[in-house]
Scaffold this active site. Structure first.
Site, short mmCIF file in Angstrom:
data_model
loop_
_atom_site.label_atom_id
_atom_site.label_comp_id
_atom_site.label_asym_id
_atom_site.label_seq_id
_atom_site.Cartn_x
_atom_site.Cartn_y
_atom_site.Cartn_z
CB ALA A 32 -7.72 -14.54 -68.09
CG HIS A 34 -4.69 -20.70 -67.41
ND1 HIS A 34 -4.86 -21.89 -66.75
CD2 HIS A 34 -4.98 -19.74 -66.50
CE1 HIS A 34 -5.20 -21.69 -65.51
NE2 HIS A 34 -5.31 -20.37 -65.31
N GLY A 36 -4.98 -24.75 -67.43
CA GLY A 36 -5.64 -25.27 -66.23
C GLY A 36 -7.15 -25.37 -66.46
CG HIS A 37 -9.43 -21.81 -66.92
ND1 HIS A 37 -8.45 -20.86 -67.09
CD2 HIS A 37 -10.09 -21.47 -65.78
CE1 HIS A 37 -8.51 -19.98 -66.10
NE2 HIS A 37 -9.49 -20.32 -65.29
CD GLU A 148 -6.37 -31.61 -55.92
OE1 GLU A 148 -5.17 -31.70 -56.26
OE2 GLU A 148 -7.01 -32.57 -55.44
CG ASP A 150 -8.03 -21.04 -56.94
OD1 ASP A 150 -7.23 -20.25 -56.44
OD2 ASP A 150 -8.35 -21.01 -58.14
CB SER A 185 -2.10 -18.44 -61.89
OG SER A 185 -2.66 -17.20 -61.53
CB SER A 186 -5.72 -15.60 -65.00
OG SER A 186 -6.53 -16.72 -65.28
NE ARG A 187 -5.11 -12.42 -59.04
CZ ARG A 187 -6.13 -13.21 -58.70
NH1 ARG A 187 -5.99 -14.52 -58.75
NH2 ARG A 187 -7.27 -12.69 -58.31
O1 PAF Z 1 -11.76 -19.93 -59.30
C1 PAF Z 1 -12.27 -19.00 -59.97
O2 PAF Z 1 -11.87 -18.68 -61.07
C2 PAF Z 1 -13.42 -18.21 -59.34
O3 PAF Z 1 -13.23 -18.02 -57.98
C3 PAF Z 1 -14.80 -18.83 -59.63
C4 PAF Z 1 -14.95 -20.18 -58.97
C5 PAF Z 1 -14.98 -18.95 -61.13
C6 PAF Z 1 -15.89 -17.92 -59.07
O4 PAF Z 1 -15.84 -16.66 -59.66
#
Ligand code: PAF
Length: 285
Positions: A32, A34, A36-37, A148, A150, A185-187
């Site tokens: 999912a 976005h 951020g990734h 960051e 998370d 966030s994906s959510r």
């Molecule tokens: O942050 C996330 O998306 C997950 O916790 C991770 C680090 C990919 C582990 O599944």
């Protein structure tokens, strides 16, 4: 870009790259994808010869099965985005491939994994450590990239690395936000339009608290953030902790540490949003 589904094939590929003396950047994700990734992948691309992105919705870190069931799954779009970012390997395994046997490992990381998310979501960080340690063993990356957003996850992963002796660098990347400040966030897709309008106040209030903190105590700042956010009928703070950025233990005054972060979780309707703000950070980090 190679899409790899099998662990053996992944190992073969990365061994070949390592044999050629290439640095390997790993970006673990649950899909999912976005912006951020994308920023993590771009950073990994700029700092490594080879970039591996894992896309794996890890069931062992979901203490809430409904959250796992409704988590967005967008494999095709994820692969397209990774291809466009110049990723070398997208690792997209099945659950059976990663967990041919149930993972019974229990990580005992102490207080860092027992507060906030560690307390509210029993088993969550253990599941994160299970998958992240497996990925580290499979890929043996030079560097691994985490956002960051998370913040607590990064602290727990650092503790795990220390305990297990993994030799790699963790690259802590800034949280990427929507234009109105809401952390990507994906959510977020689950927010109703009305709640979506109010949710950016989480970050706005956290930012305002930087100013407030100048002439107020930790406790006053904590209470002000919680009361200001709870004044919105659509939101309810689950916890807000002003804590040490490495140990995640609460601090009582602003001189207690040279790394102080505020970590918050807010229910926006029935969606749990997490965010954080840095009050103090040493230059070396
Ligand atoms: O942050 C996330 O998306 C997950 O916790 C991770 C680090 C990919 C582990 O599944």
């Amino acid at each position: 870009m190679k899409i790899i589904n099998k662990v053996d094939e992944l190992r073969k590929q990365v061994e070949m790259f390592r044999g050629e003396g290439k640095s390997i950047g790993l970006v673990p994700t649950m899909g999912a994808l976005h912006g951020g990734h994308k920023s993590l992948v771009e950073r990994a691309r700029s700092e490594n010869d080879v970039v591996v992105v894992s896309v794996f919705l890890n069931p062992t870190q979901f203490n809430n099965k409904e959250d796992l069931r409704t988590y967005p799954r967008t494999a095709e779009a994820d692969a397209a985005m990774l291809e466009s970012c110049g990723v070398d390997i997208a690792f997209m395994p099945t659950v059976e491939e990663i967990y041919p046997e149930p993972d019974t490992r229990v990580f005992k990381l102490g207080p860092v994994a027992e507060v906030m998310e560690g307390a509210m979501r029993p088993g969550h960080f253990n599941g994160v450590c299970q998958i992240v340690s497996k990925l580290f063993m499979m890929v043996e990356p030079t560097r691994a990239y985490f956002g960051e957003k998370d913040f607590q996850q990064i602290a727990v992963i650092r503790a795990m690395i220390k305990q297990l002796g993994f030799k790699l660098d963790i690259v802590q990347c800034p949280c990427i936000r929507e234009d109105d400040g809401l952390a990507k966030s994906s959510r977020n897709v689950r927010l109703t339009p009305q709640v979506r309008k109010v949710a950016p106040n989480i970050y706005r209030v956290l930012c305002d608290s930087l100013e407030f903190a100048h002439d107020h105590s930790v406790e006053q700042t904590h209470d002000w953030v919680v009361a200001t956010l709870n004044a919105y009928p659509e939101m309810e703070v689950e916890y807000f902790s002003i804590c040490d950025g490495i140990t995640l233990q609460p601090v009582e005054d602003w001189d207690a540490s040279d790394y102080i972060v505020g970590c918050i979780t807010v229910y926006c309707g029935d969606v749990r949003e997490i965010d954080n703000i840095t009050y103090k950070k040493p230059e070396s980090l």
